[in-house]
Design a protein around this motif. Structure first.
Motif, PDB file in Angstrom:
ATOM      1  N   TYR A  83      -2.301   6.956   5.652  1.00 47.85           N
ATOM      2  CA  TYR A  83      -1.213   7.373   6.521  1.00 47.85           C
ATOM      3  C   TYR A  83      -1.123   6.427   7.710  1.00 47.85           C
ATOM      4  O   TYR A  83      -1.731   5.341   7.697  1.00 47.85           O
ATOM      5  N   CYS A  84      -0.358   6.804   8.721  1.00 46.83           N
ATOM      6  CA  CYS A  84      -0.015   5.859   9.782  1.00 46.83           C
ATOM      7  C   CYS A  84      -1.221   5.233  10.464  1.00 46.83           C
ATOM      8  O   CYS A  84      -1.203   4.047  10.803  1.00 46.83           O
ATOM      9  N   ALA A  88     -20.002   6.881   6.143  1.00 51.22           N
ATOM     10  CA  ALA A  88     -20.481   6.517   7.480  1.00 51.22           C
ATOM     11  C   ALA A  88     -20.726   5.024   7.623  1.00 51.22           C
ATOM     12  O   ALA A  88     -20.603   4.466   8.710  1.00 51.22           O
ATOM     13  N   ASP A  89     -21.072   4.342   6.538  1.00 51.31           N
ATOM     14  CA  ASP A  89     -21.406   2.918   6.610  1.00 51.31           C
ATOM     15  C   ASP A  89     -20.292   2.019   6.088  1.00 51.31           C
ATOM     16  O   ASP A  89     -20.524   0.845   5.805  1.00 51.31           O
ATOM     17  N   ILE A  90     -19.085   2.565   5.951  1.00 54.07           N
ATOM     18  CA  ILE A  90     -17.961   1.807   5.416  1.00 54.07           C
ATOM     19  C   ILE A  90     -16.928   1.590   6.510  1.00 54.07           C
ATOM     20  O   ILE A  90     -16.550   2.518   7.213  1.00 54.07           O
ATOM     21  N   ASP A  91     -16.485   0.357   6.672  1.00 57.84           N
ATOM     22  CA  ASP A  91     -15.475   0.049   7.685  1.00 57.84           C
ATOM     23  C   ASP A  91     -14.145   0.698   7.320  1.00 57.84           C
ATOM     24  O   ASP A  91     -13.691   0.621   6.169  1.00 57.84           O
ATOM     25  N   PHE A  92     -13.511   1.306   8.316  1.00 57.70           N
ATOM     26  CA  PHE A  92     -12.268   2.070   8.113  1.00 57.70           C
ATOM     27  C   PHE A  92     -11.157   1.198   7.519  1.00 57.70           C
ATOM     28  O   PHE A  92     -10.510   1.574   6.536  1.00 57.70           O
ATOM     29  N   VAL A  93     -10.932   0.032   8.099  1.00 54.67           N
ATOM     30  CA  VAL A  93      -9.864  -0.848   7.641  1.00 54.67           C
ATOM     31  C   VAL A  93     -10.205  -1.462   6.289  1.00 54.67           C
ATOM     32  O   VAL A  93      -9.372  -1.515   5.381  1.00 54.67           O
ATOM     33  N   ASP A  94     -11.426  -1.930   6.128  1.00 50.15           N
ATOM     34  CA  ASP A  94     -11.835  -2.534   4.861  1.00 50.15           C
ATOM     35  C   ASP A  94     -11.686  -1.538   3.711  1.00 50.15           C
ATOM     36  O   ASP A  94     -11.206  -1.892   2.625  1.00 50.15           O
ATOM     37  N   GLN A  95     -12.053  -0.298   3.961  1.00 50.10           N
ATOM     38  CA  GLN A  95     -11.960   0.715   2.922  1.00 50.10           C
ATOM     39  C   GLN A  95     -10.509   0.939   2.495  1.00 50.10           C
ATOM     40  O   GLN A  95     -10.212   1.077   1.310  1.00 50.10           O
ATOM     41  N   PHE A  96      -9.602   0.942   3.471  1.00 49.16           N
ATOM     42  CA  PHE A  96      -8.178   1.125   3.163  1.00 49.16           C
ATOM     43  C   PHE A  96      -7.622  -0.066   2.391  1.00 49.16           C
ATOM     44  O   PHE A  96      -6.949   0.099   1.364  1.00 49.16           O
ATOM     45  N   LEU A  97      -7.905  -1.280   2.863  1.00 50.53           N
ATOM     46  CA  LEU A  97      -7.306  -2.470   2.273  1.00 50.53           C
ATOM     47  C   LEU A  97      -7.789  -2.747   0.862  1.00 50.53           C
ATOM     48  O   LEU A  97      -7.014  -3.195   0.002  1.00 50.53           O
ATOM     49  N   PHE A  98      -9.074  -2.466   0.587  1.00 50.82           N
ATOM     50  CA  PHE A  98      -9.661  -2.928  -0.665  1.00 50.82           C
ATOM     51  C   PHE A  98     -10.150  -1.815  -1.591  1.00 50.82           C
ATOM     52  O   PHE A  98     -10.412  -2.087  -2.757  1.00 50.82           O
ATOM     53  N   GLU A  99     -10.260  -0.608  -1.086  1.00 43.90           N
ATOM     54  CA  GLU A  99     -10.798   0.461  -1.917  1.00 43.90           C
ATOM     55  C   GLU A  99      -9.738   1.529  -2.196  1.00 43.90           C
ATOM     56  O   GLU A  99      -9.205   1.618  -3.289  1.00 43.90           O
ATOM     57  N   TYR A 108       0.821  -1.204   0.000  1.00 45.33           N
ATOM     58  CA  TYR A 108       0.000   0.000   0.000  1.00 45.33           C
ATOM     59  C   TYR A 108       0.860   1.262   0.000  1.00 45.33           C
ATOM     60  O   TYR A 108       1.978   1.276   0.498  1.00 45.33           O
ATOM     61  N   ALA A 109       0.293   2.326  -0.552  1.00 46.61           N
ATOM     62  CA  ALA A 109       1.009   3.598  -0.701  1.00 46.61           C
ATOM     63  C   ALA A 109       0.732   4.502   0.488  1.00 46.61           C
ATOM     64  O   ALA A 109      -0.393   4.556   1.005  1.00 46.61           O
ATOM     65  N   TYR A 110       1.772   5.217   0.918  1.00 45.23           N
ATOM     66  CA  TYR A 110       1.625   6.190   2.009  1.00 45.23           C
ATOM     67  C   TYR A 110       1.209   7.544   1.446  1.00 45.23           C
ATOM     68  O   TYR A 110       1.818   8.059   0.504  1.00 45.23           O
ATOM     69  N   SER A 111       0.190   8.133   2.036  1.00 46.15           N
ATOM     70  CA  SER A 111      -0.257   9.466   1.638  1.00 46.15           C
ATOM     71  C   SER A 111      -1.077  10.059   2.767  1.00 46.15           C
ATOM     72  O   SER A 111      -1.868   9.360   3.405  1.00 46.15           O
ATOM     73  N   THR A 112      -0.879  11.344   3.017  1.00 45.77           N
ATOM     74  CA  THR A 112      -1.701  12.039   4.012  1.00 45.77           C
ATOM     75  C   THR A 112      -2.962  12.619   3.386  1.00 45.77           C
ATOM     76  O   THR A 112      -3.809  13.160   4.092  1.00 45.77           O
ATOM     77  N   ASP A 113      -3.085  12.510   2.064  1.00 50.34           N
ATOM     78  CA  ASP A 113      -4.245  13.037   1.349  1.00 50.34           C
ATOM     79  C   ASP A 113      -5.179  11.883   1.004  1.00 50.34           C
ATOM     80  O   ASP A 113      -5.215  11.399  -0.127  1.00 50.34           O
ATOM     81  N   THR A 114      -5.879  11.401   2.028  1.00 47.74           N
ATOM     82  CA  THR A 114      -6.751  10.244   1.865  1.00 47.74           C
ATOM     83  C   THR A 114      -8.158  10.606   2.331  1.00 47.74           C
ATOM     84  O   THR A 114      -8.336  11.062   3.461  1.00 47.74           O
ATOM     85  N   PRO A 115      -9.173  10.437   1.489  1.00 46.23           N
ATOM     86  CA  PRO A 115     -10.537  10.786   1.889  1.00 46.23           C
ATOM     87  C   PRO A 115     -11.035   9.877   3.003  1.00 46.23           C
ATOM     88  O   PRO A 115     -10.683   8.694   3.076  1.00 46.23           O
ATOM     89  N   ALA A 116     -11.849  10.434   3.869  1.00 43.54           N
ATOM     90  CA  ALA A 116     -12.444   9.646   4.946  1.00 43.54           C
ATOM     91  C   ALA A 116     -13.506   8.715   4.366  1.00 43.54           C
ATOM     92  O   ALA A 116     -14.219   9.087   3.428  1.00 43.54           O
ATOM     93  N   PRO A 117     -13.627   7.488   4.904  1.00 45.59           N
ATOM     94  CA  PRO A 117     -14.659   6.580   4.400  1.00 45.59           C
ATOM     95  C   PRO A 117     -16.049   7.081   4.777  1.00 45.59           C
ATOM     96  O   PRO A 117     -16.218   7.860   5.718  1.00 45.59           O
TER      97      PRO A 117
END
Length: 282
Positions: free
Chosen positions: A190-191, A174-185, A163-172
């Protein structure tokens, strides 16, 4: 010394994962045990620190890993359940002694896989609606790994390399899991994204893990003989519980140097780490 390549300055730890992030649940209201900082437990050594905080700050202060003694206008906040301590107070300059990580890969490989039930019940918690593909991906990554340490390294390196590091990442949403959104979408973050994902992925495999926050090491000032830690060093990382050694730090964020736990032969010679096997996203 044997152990991690760097120290992080921990301010808080997070226990409960929700689809929108973490909560620092679990009270730090027990009386901290009286400990001689010199009598360090297995896998630890004493690190004496002096902090000078030049910005305004709230009650929580910082220390490396497990603080066991601190100066005036500070106090140790302690939780008996998992032998975790934080430091709090009004001081802007204070000394603190910590028991910090000093383990080899051999130590962590040999750690018992038997997790105390009270640790497992708290640090394997996941929301009921966590998408199944998070656990499925985690199981694929650790397939064939023989020890908990190997499994942890598999997940850490998968995140660092995939995965790529970036501080410019949109928030998921309301009904989307935070981790799932990062891993698959989004597959960029960022950290907080990397640390949350690693902790959750390990929990899906029954490995107790949590997110710690505070500051990365900072840059060394040769003139002052001290580390200079600025606001941009604010960071989140992962701590994994190993029986006999407690909470051990790991670094899934690719913009940071990973913690290195050296492996030795029976004769005390250093063994180069083998390549980490990868798995493709589902």
């Amino acid at each position: 010394t044997v152990g991690a390549a760097q120290h992080y300055w921990r301010g808080n730890v997070y226990t409960v994962y929700t689809p929108t992030g973490w909560k620092p649940e679990g009270s730090f209201d027990a009386t901290a045990p009286s400990r001689d900082p010199r009598e360090t437990p297995p896998g630890r050594y004493r690190l004496d620190q002096e902090f000078e905080i030049v910005a305004s700050h709230a009650g929580l202060l910082f220390s490396a890993n497990q603080p066991v003694a601190s100066g005036a206008d500070t106090s140790l906040l302690y939780r008996t359940l998992d032998d975790t301590a934080l430091i709090s107070g009004s001081a802007s300059a204070y000394p603190v002694s910590s028991w910090v990580t000093q383990v080899s890969a051999n130590d962590l490989e040999a750690a018992s896989p038997a997790i105390p039930p009270e640790i497992a019940s708290i640090y394997s918690q996941l929301p009921e609606n966590l998408p199944a593909r998070v656990g499925q991906l985690s199981a694929r990554i650790i397939a064939g790994a023989g020890t908990t340490f190997q499994k942890v390294l598999r997940v850490q390196e998968y995140l660092r390399q995939t995965y790529a590091y970036s501080t410019d990442t949109p928030a998921p949403g309301a009904d989307i899991d935070f981790v799932d959104q990062f891993l698959f979408e989004s597959q960029t973050g960022y950290c907080t994204h990397f640390a949350s994902s690693m902790a959750v992925m390990l929990r899906t495999q029954g490995i107790p893990a949590r997110v710690a926050t505070g500051y990365a090491t900072g840059s060394y000032d040769d003139q002052r003989k001290a580390y200079r830690v600025i606001a941009s060093s604010a960071h989140a990382w992962v701590e994994v519980f190993f029986p006999g050694y407690g909470w051990i730090e790991f670094e899934p964020t690719p913009s940071q140097t990973p913690f290195r736990y050296t492996r030795y032969t029976p004769q005390g010679e250093v063994i180069a780490p083998p390549p980490v096997l990868q798995a493709e996203p589902l």
